[in-house]
Enzyme design. Sequence first.
Site, mmCIF file in Angstrom:
data_model
loop_
_atom_site.group_PDB
_atom_site.id
_atom_site.type_symbol
_atom_site.label_atom_id
_atom_site.label_comp_id
_atom_site.label_asym_id
_atom_site.label_seq_id
_atom_site.Cartn_x
_atom_site.Cartn_y
_atom_site.Cartn_z
ATOM 1 N N GLY A 111 55.460 34.909 59.571
ATOM 2 C CA GLY A 111 55.347 33.592 60.198
ATOM 3 C C GLY A 111 53.984 33.373 60.835
ATOM 4 O O GLY A 111 53.797 32.469 61.638
ATOM 5 N N LYS A 112 53.010 34.218 60.462
ATOM 6 C CA LYS A 112 51.674 34.069 61.054
ATOM 7 C C LYS A 112 50.858 33.027 60.308
ATOM 8 O O LYS A 112 49.907 32.472 60.840
ATOM 9 C CB LYS A 112 50.930 35.415 61.010
ATOM 10 C CG LYS A 112 51.519 36.481 61.929
ATOM 11 C CD LYS A 112 50.839 37.828 61.692
ATOM 12 C CE LYS A 112 51.257 38.850 62.737
ATOM 13 N NZ LYS A 112 50.711 40.194 62.445
ATOM 14 N N ILE A 113 51.207 32.827 59.041
ATOM 15 C CA ILE A 113 50.488 31.864 58.198
ATOM 16 C C ILE A 113 51.519 30.998 57.501
ATOM 17 O O ILE A 113 52.555 31.515 57.025
ATOM 18 C CB ILE A 113 49.595 32.604 57.178
ATOM 19 C CG1 ILE A 113 48.466 33.324 57.941
ATOM 20 C CG2 ILE A 113 49.028 31.653 56.142
ATOM 21 C CD1 ILE A 113 47.499 34.056 57.071
#
Length: 389
Positions: free
Chosen positions: A309-311
């Site tokens: 869920g970082k990108i």
Amino acid sequence: MPHRAPGASGSQKPQYLSGKPITYYRPRGSAEVRALIDEGFQAFNAARLSEACRIYTDKMLAPESDTTIGLTVAGALTPAGLGGCIVELMERGLVDFLISTGANLYHDLHYALNFTLHRGSPFVNDVELYDQGIIRIYDVLFPAQVLLETDSYVRDFLVRLGVDEPIATSELHYRLGLDLLERHRGCEEYSVLGAAAKYGVPIYTSSPGDSSIGMNVAYHELINGSRLMIDPNRDVNEVCAIVLAGTQNGCVILGGGSPKNFYLQAQPTLWEVYSIPKGGNDYFIQFTTDQVVWGGLSGATPAEAVSWGKINPGVLPDTAVCYADSTIAFPLFAEYAVGSRWNRRARRELIHKRADLVAALKQQADAARQRPKKAEGDPKTMPELERHR
Ligand SMILES: NC(=O)c1ccc[n+]([C@@H]2O[C@H](COP(=O)([O-])OP(=O)(O)OC[C@H]3O[C@@H](n4cnc5c(N)ncnc54)[C@H](O)[C@@H]3O)[C@@H](O)[C@H]2O)c1
């Protein structure tokens, strides 16, 4: 055959500090460099660098994107003279906040204090260097006295600062930058810390104990009885709040190390810890020599970061990883940016907005806690969070 260090003649002692001073190179937007990157860099990592330049200048810096841009800095970049590229980008509003290793900020202080680091050779006799009191970072050489006097400045600054409580690293670095601006007028031209304070760019460090700045903060507690502490919680929340407030978010990652994760963890902090469905980064650029196969975060790809869920899942075309030494790639990248159409943006001056941004984070986190939960035990998945956007 007796060893003779290259450059040394006969039995004469080598003049290790006779190399040219390392200065902060400021990119000027050279049209030739832009042409080389656009037309000459066509395959392999040259093409990745070219892609990175275009993602940055055509998309991240485009006014309609309104991208909040974080720059992370690891590896010996200020000792190598790359602070000038960072200064130029900050002055032009092309980066909004920094996450750096403490080492880069500490070594930046030498420039601010007008000490000289010298160009040298990596093929030298380190026992001789030790005997002569010379410090080596690969081929960068400087007298150990530079360390001692820089440390002494940091300790005097901490006394002048007079803070006796926990603070964020952004505050410590801001106050350090202000002190430099006051005592070394004009240093914003050749110091990252000085320029950041002048232009309102917050600087965080992910490992405050891991540098000579941290070592002198520790001294200040033990010897002066100070209760000044670095509070990493404040840093985590401030970075998270800055990312939350961004219309779009993007990063330029130099090297890897803990600054890379400290930036990228903002989105997981939002969805995983605060239950705020912000979504991940919109743009991602990394210059690195680290490899993916060892499983370390420094070499992890943007694709892997999607799983955390970082990108954002849909933005992989707006990511670029260039496997190159930052000391080559970053000046080219900065030169390209300075010569680009949107080479100046209104500075966000986030240093003065931190309290409001953290208050907004708290408000949204509180609201998320009030939202009715689904059936007990139902996990919150990232796709569900994504749909809230
Ligand atoms: N006095 C101090 O405060 C202090 C403390 C620690 C390190 N140092 C010195 O500062 C230097 C920098 O240390 P650091 O902690 O910033 O980071 P580091 O050198 O430990 O590097 C961290 C990350 O950057 C990557 N990297 C390093 N050089 C790179 C390059 N040229 N191109 C692309 N990626 C690169 C590494 O692979 C790693 O992911 C060290 O070489 C050391 O000599 C000084």
